[in-house]
Structure formats: structure tokens, C-alpha cells
Motif scaffolding. Structure first.
Motif, short mmCIF file in Angstrom:
data_model
loop_
_atom_site.label_atom_id
_atom_site.label_comp_id
_atom_site.label_asym_id
_atom_site.label_seq_id
_atom_site.Cartn_x
_atom_site.Cartn_y
_atom_site.Cartn_z
N ILE A 102 0.84 -1.21 0.00
CA ILE A 102 0.00 0.00 0.00
C ILE A 102 0.87 1.25 0.00
CG2 ILE A 102 -1.66 1.34 1.35
CD1 ILE A 102 -2.84 -1.36 2.28
N TRP A 128 -2.28 -1.57 -4.62
CA TRP A 128 -3.09 -1.22 -3.45
C TRP A 128 -4.08 -2.33 -3.13
CZ3 TRP A 128 -6.02 1.19 0.29
CH2 TRP A 128 -7.41 1.08 0.18
N PHE A 132 -4.06 -4.45 0.32
CA PHE A 132 -5.19 -4.42 1.24
C PHE A 132 -5.75 -5.82 1.43
CE2 PHE A 132 -9.32 -3.68 2.96
CZ PHE A 132 -9.25 -2.46 3.62
N SER A 133 -5.83 -6.58 0.34
CA SER A 133 -6.35 -7.94 0.42
C SER A 133 -5.46 -8.82 1.28
CB SER A 133 -6.49 -8.54 -0.99
OG SER A 133 -7.39 -7.78 -1.77
N VAL A 200 -11.70 -2.56 -3.08
CA VAL A 200 -10.99 -3.78 -2.66
C VAL A 200 -11.86 -5.00 -2.41
CG1 VAL A 200 -9.08 -2.48 -1.68
CG2 VAL A 200 -11.07 -3.03 -0.24
#
Length: 396
Positions: A102, A128, A132-133, A200
């Protein structure tokens, strides 16, 4: 050449996975070459059936495979990393690597996109979404594996039911929803904005399913069984795509429709939604990827080795190719007689000037030359990285 050798594995790397990752990354460079170097670029929607051509449409369509396959394989790699680690260690790695990705997205990658030191526009895209995942998966790894699979399927299959959810513009809920499911422009103050190109939620589902699919590469699964399962899963996914898409009832917010010619009708059928990736988009791209993984297993050739080189240094390649392509776009503008004063790096187009750039055919040539230029650099870096033993190299 088909061989009977087992999977080539180095430091938990599997050649078939790296080859597929490298292939989609090479294709990815075509899309970004089109964005920055062609006169279509940022100013033409290649999937708008009212204005596009078949050549331009399929140039864009083939690159649809890149992001979902990249994220899915990242999930697989997370599983392989965890085979010799405790759940706590895997969770810690996923959390820290996700946060690191990120940070890279909003700094190093975004500067490559715009060459804008003010960061007028921050684009949140695949790095990103992957990061995030991973942060979410860092928590999920403590759950039973069947529950992790159920969560991944629920998100991937069910998130399109949320397409109609909206919140008042400017509200906190709208901002959160923009990060999760609805592409949005979020004000950051001082004239700066963030564009959530990759909400996301759906990507969490794809990465989670990739993590679960990593089970196919566990020690308890023979090569023959793995290839058979990958083949059947891929064929079942393609059949599901065709059936669900034909019904036009669910799975994508943009239904297909009969067009002016059979070819354009076929294009409409394939024209699924990427932002965020719909169920049909995921089925359309990941199902052939599963077939490809099965086909690649046990195969060895010089041209596959080229893709393996790229696939083993994905972050290095990703960052470097953006800087190279963007720098070339500026040089092309200068060569085309555009003055430096006309190049606006704060315009949201990376300084690209409308009406300038290469033809589609010349863009293909430029893409191949860019990939050829990157190959020795990636090969050198891959060999250099393989000799390193420090923990920091697992983040690079």
C-alpha cells in the motif's frame, strides 16, 4: 515439450505459477504502452462499442486477464509461503507485506504514473488492492480452511448484489464504500484527490480464492490429480461464464446486447466490468488461467523460461516498466514538437497530450521493444535476489 519431471520449485517458487505470472505481466505492459504511447491513450475508451474498433477492443480485452490473475497468483504464493510457517508467522508476513505494498502504491508507483511531486491525483489500483487484500487475509488465515474458501466464494459470487447500494455524496459512508466497492473520487484536501480505481472488496475475494487454490500444490496432491482438477475447474468456470452471461440476469452491471454486426455482439458478450471486477469478469479471466496452470505443469522450453524470469521478480518489473514507459511517452512528445510548457503532469494524464502518440501497430512494436529491454534487467535482478538471505528480500 511435455516432460514427466515434477514441478520445478526453488524457495517455494513453482515454475508454472511464475510462468503464468510472467505472461500476464508481459501482456500488462501492452495495456500501459497503449495508455502512454498511443494516440488513443488516456482519451479513448477502448471498450466503448460505439467508438472502438475490433483491434483496439481486443488489445484492451486481452489485458483484462492481467490484474485478476496477478492477484489470484499472489494468493497462491501466500499459501505456498505458509506451508513451512506457523499461522502467526504467515499472518505477520501478510500484514507487513500488505502494508508495504500500500505504501509503495501511494508513493513510488503513483509518482511513476504521473511524474507529479505534488501527487495531485493518487490512483489506487492493483498494488493497493493486493496489499489491502493481504492485510485482510492476514486475519482470515486463522480460520478453518473451508471457512476461508466459503468467505472467498461468498465475496466473489455475491458482491454484485451490492451494485445498487449508494450513499450520500460526500458522506463518510460514501468514502468507505468508494474504497470497498464503488469506484470514487475522494478529496484529500489542497486540491488533491484519490481515485479508487480498484475498490478492494472483490479483490479480497479473488486473493482469498487464490490462497485456497494453493492447496492444489500441497504435498498431498499428486501432479496428475492437480492437473486434472485445474482442467475441470477451468472448464467449469468457462461454462459458468457462458451460461450466466447468456442469461443476462446477474453477475455484471453491464448486460450484453445485440450489436450492429455479429463480431460486435460477441464483443459485447465479452465486455464485462473490471471496476470492480464482476463475477463474470472473474470467471472470464480466471477460468482460462486455471487451464493454463494445468497446461504449464511439467512443461519446459526456452520461451517459457522468458516468462519465468519476469514472473519471479513481479514487483521489480511492475515498478520499472511504468517508469520506462512513462519516460518514453515524454520523449515521444518532445520528438513530436510538443514544448515542455505544454506537458502538464498534474492533469491526471501523466503529461500525455491529446492528439499525439503512436498508431496502434507502432504501439505493439514499442511494447515488444520495452519487454525486450526489461528482460536482461529482470534476469540480473532475479539472480541477484536469489543469492540474498535477508528477510527484507521477501518484501521485494
Amino acid at each position: 515439450m511435455q516432460t514427466t519431471l515434477p514441478l520445478t520449485q526453488t524457495r517455494l517458487r513453482i515454475s508454472s505459477i511464475d510462468a503464468l505470472r510472467g505472461l500476464v505481466m508481459v501482456i500488462m505492459a501492452l495495456d500501459h504502452s497503449r495508455d502512454y504511447l498511443s494516440h488513443f491513450g488516456f482519451f479513448t475508451d477502448a471498450t466503448d462499442l460505439k467508438t472502438t474498433t475490433p483491434a483496439l477492443f481486443f488489445t484492451r480485452w486481452i489485458t483484462h486477464f492481467c490484474a485478476p490473475v496477478f492477484v489470484f497468483l499472489a494468493g497462491m504464493s501466500a499459501f505456498l509461503y505458509g506451508q513451512r510457517k506457523s499461522r502467526a508467522a504467515v499472518s505477520r508476513f501478510l500484514l507487513t507485506r500488505g502494508l508495504w505494498l500500500i505504501l509503495l502504491e501511494i508513493t513510488v508507483v503513483n509518482f511513476a504514473l504521473w511524474f507529479d511531486l505534488r501527487f495531485t491525483v493518487t490512483l489506487l489500483q492493483v498494488i493497493w488492492a493486493t496489499g489491502f487484500s493481504m492485510v485482510v487475509l492476514a486475519g482470515l488465515v486463522f480460520l478453518p480452511k473451508r471457512l476461508i474458501l466459503a468467505i472467498g466464494l461468498l465475496i466473489a459470487v455475491g458482491h454484485n448484489a451490492l451494485d445498487g447500494v449508494r450513499f450520500a455524496a460526500g458522506s463518510v459512508a460514501a468514502g468507505v464504500w468508494g474504497l470497498l466497492h464503488q469506484p470514487s473520487v475522494l478529496p484529500l484536501g489542497g486540491g488533491r484527490v484519490a481515485f479508487t480505481g480498484y475498490p478492494v472488496l472483490a479483490w479480497i475475494g479473488i486473493l482469498t480464492l487464490g490462497y485456497c487454490a494453493g492447496e492444489l500444490y500441497g504435498k498431498s496432491v499428486s501432479g496428475e490429480k492437480r492437473v486434472r482438477l485445474l482442467r475441470w475447474l477451468g472448464l467449469a468456470g468457462i461454462a459458468a461464464f457462458v451460461l450466466i452471461r447468456a442469461l443476462n440476469l446477474y453477475g455484471d452491471p453491464a448486460p450484453w446486447a445485440v450489436q450492429k454486426t455479429p463480431l460486435y455482439t460477441f464483443m459485447s458478450f465479452l465486455n464485462t466490468t473490471k471496476y470492480p471486477p464482476s463475477l463474470l469478469y472473474a470467471l472470464m479471466t480466471l477460468s482460462p488461467a486455471l487451464l493454463a496452470l494445468g497446461w504449464l505443469e511439467g512443461r519446459s522450453s526456452a520461451w517459457l523460461d522468458v516468462f519465468v524470469v519476469f514472473g519471479r521478480v513481479p514487483l521489480f518489473y511492475y515498478v520499472l516498466h511504468f517508469y520506462l514507459i512513462h519516460a518514453l511517452s515524454v520523449l515521444l512528445l518532445m520528438n513530436d514538437g510538443v514544448s515542455w510548457a505544454e506537458v502538464n503532469f498534474q492533469s491526471g494524464t501523466g503529461g500525455v497530450v491529446q492528439g499525439h502518440g503512436l498508431s496502434l501497430g507502432a504501439t505493439y512494436v514499442a511494447w515488444l521493444l520495452i519487454v525486450a529491454f526489461l528482460y536482461p534487467l529482470c534476469r540480473w535482478y532475479g539472480r541477484f535476489k536469489a543469492r540474498q538471505t535477508g528477510w527484507v528480500w521477501s518484501y521485494l
